[in-house]
Each structure stands twice: as C-alpha cells, then as structure tokens.
Design a protein around this motif. Structure first.
Motif, PDB file in Angstrom:
ATOM      1  N   VAL A 114      37.912  -7.961  13.469  1.00 32.00           N
ATOM      2  CA  VAL A 114      36.648  -7.891  14.547  1.00 32.00           C
ATOM      3  C   VAL A 114      35.325  -7.379  13.573  1.00 32.00           C
ATOM      4  CG1 VAL A 114      35.768  -6.438  16.388  1.00 32.00           C
ATOM      5  CG2 VAL A 114      37.998  -7.466  16.461  1.00 32.00           C
ATOM      6  N   VAL A 115      35.779  -6.141  12.798  1.00 29.74           N
ATOM      7  CA  VAL A 115      34.433  -5.860  12.175  1.00 29.74           C
ATOM      8  C   VAL A 115      33.930  -7.052  10.992  1.00 29.74           C
ATOM      9  CG1 VAL A 115      33.830  -4.272  10.311  1.00 29.74           C
ATOM     10  CG2 VAL A 115      35.029  -3.314  12.126  1.00 29.74           C
ATOM     11  N   GLU A 116      35.026  -7.734  10.571  1.00 30.86           N
ATOM     12  CA  GLU A 116      34.726  -8.763   9.725  1.00 30.86           C
ATOM     13  C   GLU A 116      33.820  -9.999  10.361  1.00 30.86           C
ATOM     14  OE1 GLU A 116      36.291 -11.498   6.030  1.00 30.86           O
ATOM     15  OE2 GLU A 116      37.729  -9.999   7.081  1.00 30.86           O
ATOM     16  N   MET A 117      34.408 -10.081  11.273  1.00 37.37           N
ATOM     17  CA  MET A 117      33.863 -11.535  12.219  1.00 37.37           C
ATOM     18  C   MET A 117      32.358 -11.083  12.718  1.00 37.37           C
ATOM     19  SD  MET A 117      35.210 -12.879  15.621  1.00 37.37           S
ATOM     20  CE  MET A 117      34.713 -11.667  16.552  1.00 37.37           C
ATOM     21  N   ALA A 118      32.139  -9.762  13.260  1.00 38.20           N
ATOM     22  CA  ALA A 118      30.791  -9.343  13.666  1.00 38.20           C
ATOM     23  C   ALA A 118      29.826  -9.329  12.677  1.00 38.20           C
ATOM     24  CB  ALA A 118      31.040  -7.934  13.911  1.00 38.20           C
ATOM     25  N   ASN A 119      30.190  -9.084  11.355  1.00 32.41           N
ATOM     26  CA  ASN A 119      29.340  -9.101  10.091  1.00 32.41           C
ATOM     27  C   ASN A 119      28.904 -10.576   9.954  1.00 32.41           C
ATOM     28  OD1 ASN A 119      29.339  -6.313   9.664  1.00 32.41           O
ATOM     29  ND2 ASN A 119      31.157  -6.362   8.208  1.00 32.41           N
ATOM     30  N   LEU A 120      29.776 -11.280  10.017  1.00 26.04           N
ATOM     31  CA  LEU A 120      29.677 -12.739   9.516  1.00 26.04           C
ATOM     32  C   LEU A 120      28.810 -13.368  10.675  1.00 26.04           C
ATOM     33  CD1 LEU A 120      32.992 -13.987   8.314  1.00 26.04           C
ATOM     34  CD2 LEU A 120      30.924 -13.435   6.899  1.00 26.04           C
ATOM     35  N   ALA A 121      29.048 -13.095  11.937  1.00 23.49           N
ATOM     36  CA  ALA A 121      28.237 -13.461  13.250  1.00 23.49           C
ATOM     37  C   ALA A 121      26.891 -12.920  13.066  1.00 23.49           C
ATOM     38  CB  ALA A 121      28.936 -13.030  14.632  1.00 23.49           C
ATOM     39  N   GLY A 122      26.475 -11.812  12.485  1.00 27.42           N
ATOM     40  CA  GLY A 122      25.331 -11.276  12.203  1.00 27.42           C
ATOM     41  C   GLY A 122      24.360 -12.064  11.173  1.00 27.42           C
ATOM     42  N   GLN A 123      25.200 -12.851  10.409  1.00 30.15           N
ATOM     43  CA  GLN A 123      24.525 -13.580   9.379  1.00 30.15           C
ATOM     44  C   GLN A 123      24.339 -14.802   9.617  1.00 30.15           C
ATOM     45  OE1 GLN A 123      26.992 -13.774   6.041  1.00 30.15           O
ATOM     46  NE2 GLN A 123      27.289 -11.636   5.926  1.00 30.15           N
ATOM     47  N   GLY A 124      24.506 -15.120  11.163  1.00 32.35           N
ATOM     48  CA  GLY A 124      24.295 -16.467  11.816  1.00 32.35           C
ATOM     49  C   GLY A 124      25.057 -17.556  11.864  1.00 32.35           C
ATOM     50  N   LEU A 125      26.566 -17.327  11.079  1.00 31.29           N
ATOM     51  CA  LEU A 125      27.414 -18.355  11.119  1.00 31.29           C
ATOM     52  C   LEU A 125      27.987 -18.747  12.504  1.00 31.29           C
ATOM     53  CD1 LEU A 125      29.297 -17.028   7.927  1.00 31.29           C
ATOM     54  CD2 LEU A 125      27.349 -18.413   7.936  1.00 31.29           C
ATOM     55  N   THR A 126      28.516 -20.117  12.453  1.00 24.01           N
ATOM     56  CA  THR A 126      29.200 -20.480  13.655  1.00 24.01           C
ATOM     57  C   THR A 126      30.759 -20.049  13.592  1.00 24.01           C
ATOM     58  OG1 THR A 126      29.693 -22.648  12.477  1.00 24.01           O
ATOM     59  CG2 THR A 126      27.622 -22.599  13.722  1.00 24.01           C
ATOM     60  N   SER A 127      31.548 -20.208  14.625  1.00 21.22           N
ATOM     61  CA  SER A 127      32.757 -19.678  14.782  1.00 21.22           C
ATOM     62  C   SER A 127      33.656 -20.607  13.781  1.00 21.22           C
ATOM     63  CB  SER A 127      33.377 -19.938  16.182  1.00 21.22           C
ATOM     64  OG  SER A 127      33.227 -21.268  16.730  1.00 21.22           O
ATOM     65  N   ALA A 128      33.488 -21.765  13.563  1.00 22.43           N
ATOM     66  CA  ALA A 128      34.081 -22.614  12.598  1.00 22.43           C
ATOM     67  C   ALA A 128      33.623 -22.102  11.113  1.00 22.43           C
ATOM     68  CB  ALA A 128      33.640 -24.037  12.914  1.00 22.43           C
ATOM     69  N   GLU A 129      32.776 -21.974  10.786  1.00 19.40           N
ATOM     70  CA  GLU A 129      32.341 -21.177   9.341  1.00 19.40           C
ATOM     71  C   GLU A 129      32.899 -19.982   9.213  1.00 19.40           C
ATOM     72  OE1 GLU A 129      28.151 -23.506   8.856  1.00 19.40           O
ATOM     73  OE2 GLU A 129      28.151 -21.510   9.839  1.00 19.40           O
ATOM     74  N   ILE A 130      32.969 -19.083  10.371  1.00 17.74           N
ATOM     75  CA  ILE A 130      33.738 -17.730  10.363  1.00 17.74           C
ATOM     76  C   ILE A 130      34.929 -17.865  10.156  1.00 17.74           C
ATOM     77  CG2 ILE A 130      34.050 -15.708  11.842  1.00 17.74           C
ATOM     78  CD1 ILE A 130      31.255 -15.860  12.785  1.00 17.74           C
ATOM     79  N   GLY A 131      35.535 -18.797  11.031  1.00 22.06           N
ATOM     80  CA  GLY A 131      37.142 -19.140  10.883  1.00 22.06           C
ATOM     81  C   GLY A 131      37.508 -19.726   9.394  1.00 22.06           C
ATOM     82  N   GLU A 132      36.549 -20.431   8.579  1.00 21.75           N
ATOM     83  CA  GLU A 132      36.948 -20.784   7.148  1.00 21.75           C
ATOM     84  C   GLU A 132      36.897 -19.571   6.428  1.00 21.75           C
ATOM     85  OE1 GLU A 132      34.352 -24.030   6.161  1.00 21.75           O
ATOM     86  OE2 GLU A 132      35.107 -25.319   7.872  1.00 21.75           O
ATOM     87  N   LYS A 133      35.820 -18.805   6.683  1.00 21.15           N
ATOM     88  CA  LYS A 133      35.594 -17.696   5.632  1.00 21.15           C
ATOM     89  C   LYS A 133      36.620 -16.819   5.749  1.00 21.15           C
ATOM     90  CE  LYS A 133      30.804 -17.780   4.439  1.00 21.15           C
ATOM     91  NZ  LYS A 133      30.325 -17.156   3.284  1.00 21.15           N
ATOM     92  N   MET A 134      37.242 -16.514   7.097  1.00 24.39           N
ATOM     93  CA  MET A 134      38.293 -15.310   7.094  1.00 24.39           C
ATOM     94  C   MET A 134      39.753 -15.912   7.084  1.00 24.39           C
ATOM     95  SD  MET A 134      36.669 -13.329  10.427  1.00 24.39           S
ATOM     96  CE  MET A 134      38.116 -12.296  10.963  1.00 24.39           C
ATOM     97  N   TYR A 135      39.915 -17.284   6.830  1.00 20.88           N
ATOM     98  CA  TYR A 135      41.195 -17.924   6.841  1.00 20.88           C
ATOM     99  C   TYR A 135      41.877 -17.628   8.127  1.00 20.88           C
ATOM    100  CZ  TYR A 135      40.113 -18.186   2.097  1.00 20.88           C
ATOM    101  OH  TYR A 135      39.667 -18.640   0.781  1.00 20.88           O
ATOM    102  N   ARG A 136      41.227 -17.816   9.483  1.00 21.99           N
ATOM    103  CA  ARG A 136      41.708 -17.495  10.843  1.00 21.99           C
ATOM    104  C   ARG A 136      41.211 -18.835  11.763  1.00 21.99           C
ATOM    105  NH1 ARG A 136      43.654 -13.756   8.406  1.00 21.99           N
ATOM    106  NH2 ARG A 136      43.575 -11.739   9.070  1.00 21.99           N
ATOM    107  N   SER A 137      41.993 -19.105  12.780  1.00 19.74           N
ATOM    108  CA  SER A 137      41.643 -20.136  13.579  1.00 19.74           C
ATOM    109  C   SER A 137      40.450 -20.180  14.479  1.00 19.74           C
ATOM    110  CB  SER A 137      42.975 -20.598  14.495  1.00 19.74           C
ATOM    111  OG  SER A 137      42.975 -19.651  15.242  1.00 19.74           O
TER     112      SER A 137
END
Length: 125
Positions: A81-104
């Motif tokens: 959740v913390v990592e996802m919130a940081n990436l979402a704050g950078q303006g990434l989409t959910s697909a890009e966040i999933g790729e960076k975090m290796y999650r679906s």
C-alpha cells in the motif's frame, strides 16, 4: 488397500437432533468461531461424530503457524500500500504501478479502493 469406513445414513431422530443442536449454536452466535470449546459446540461435535460427519469430536486449536502466516501477509500488504501510494503520487496508472511492483492490476485496484488512493486512469502529459 485400506478399507474406507462407509457412513451410515442417519435416522430421522438423529437428523432432528443434529438440526436442533445446530439451531442452538446459531442462537448462541457461535457461527463464525471455528475453534469454540463451549458446551453447545462440543455436544454438536459429538453428535456429528456419532452420525459419521466428523472423525473426532475434539475441537483442536489452530497452530501458531497460521497466525504467523496472517501477520506476514498483512505486513506485505502494508508495504504494498505504501509503495503503491508513492507510485500513484508520481502520476502512474494502475497498469504501470502493477508492472513496477510485479503485482496484478486487479490487486492494485482492490488496494486502491480499500485505502481510498487516487490512481490516474490516463497518463497526463
């Protein structure tokens, strides 16, 4: 080959007794407590063993292994959740966040909905 013990069909009286015990357990509110050791639940377990639905009437406590697994899962989820919130704050989409975090993408969407995190749908340039 080992012989499998065949379950005998319960009589009408046994089935009525089991239903009465189930109703008593429901009224007591012990529906979601799998490891309850109260008198009502013990009687129900013994009746179920008598009818062949259980192999032993003693209700065993879960091992500590399951508690540790649950704690590890919750900890990993908090980190996600913390990592996802940081990436979402950078303006990434959910697909890009999933790729960076290796999650679906579904897991990311589920966490975002649960923790009310705003994720951009399209990349703003």
């Amino acid at each position: 080959m080992s012989k499998v013990k065949k379950r005998i069909k319960p009589t009408k009286e046994q089935a009525q007794e089991l239903n009465r015990l189930l109703d008593a357990v429901m009224e007591a509110g012990h529906t979601s407590d799998l490891y309850c050791d109260c008198e009502l639940c013990q009687v129900l377990a013994e009746q179920a063993e008598l009818m062949g639905y259980r192999t032993d009437s003693t209700i065993k406590r879960p091992s500590e292994k399951w508690d540790r697994r649950k704690q590890v899962y919750e900890r990993k989820r908090q980190i996600d959740v913390v990592e996802m919130a940081n990436l979402a704050g950078q303006g990434l989409t959910s697909a890009e966040i999933g790729e960076k975090m290796y999650r679906s993408k579904g897991y990311i969407s589920k966490l975002a909905k649960e923790f009310d995190i705003k994720i951009f749908t399209k990349k703003e340039r």
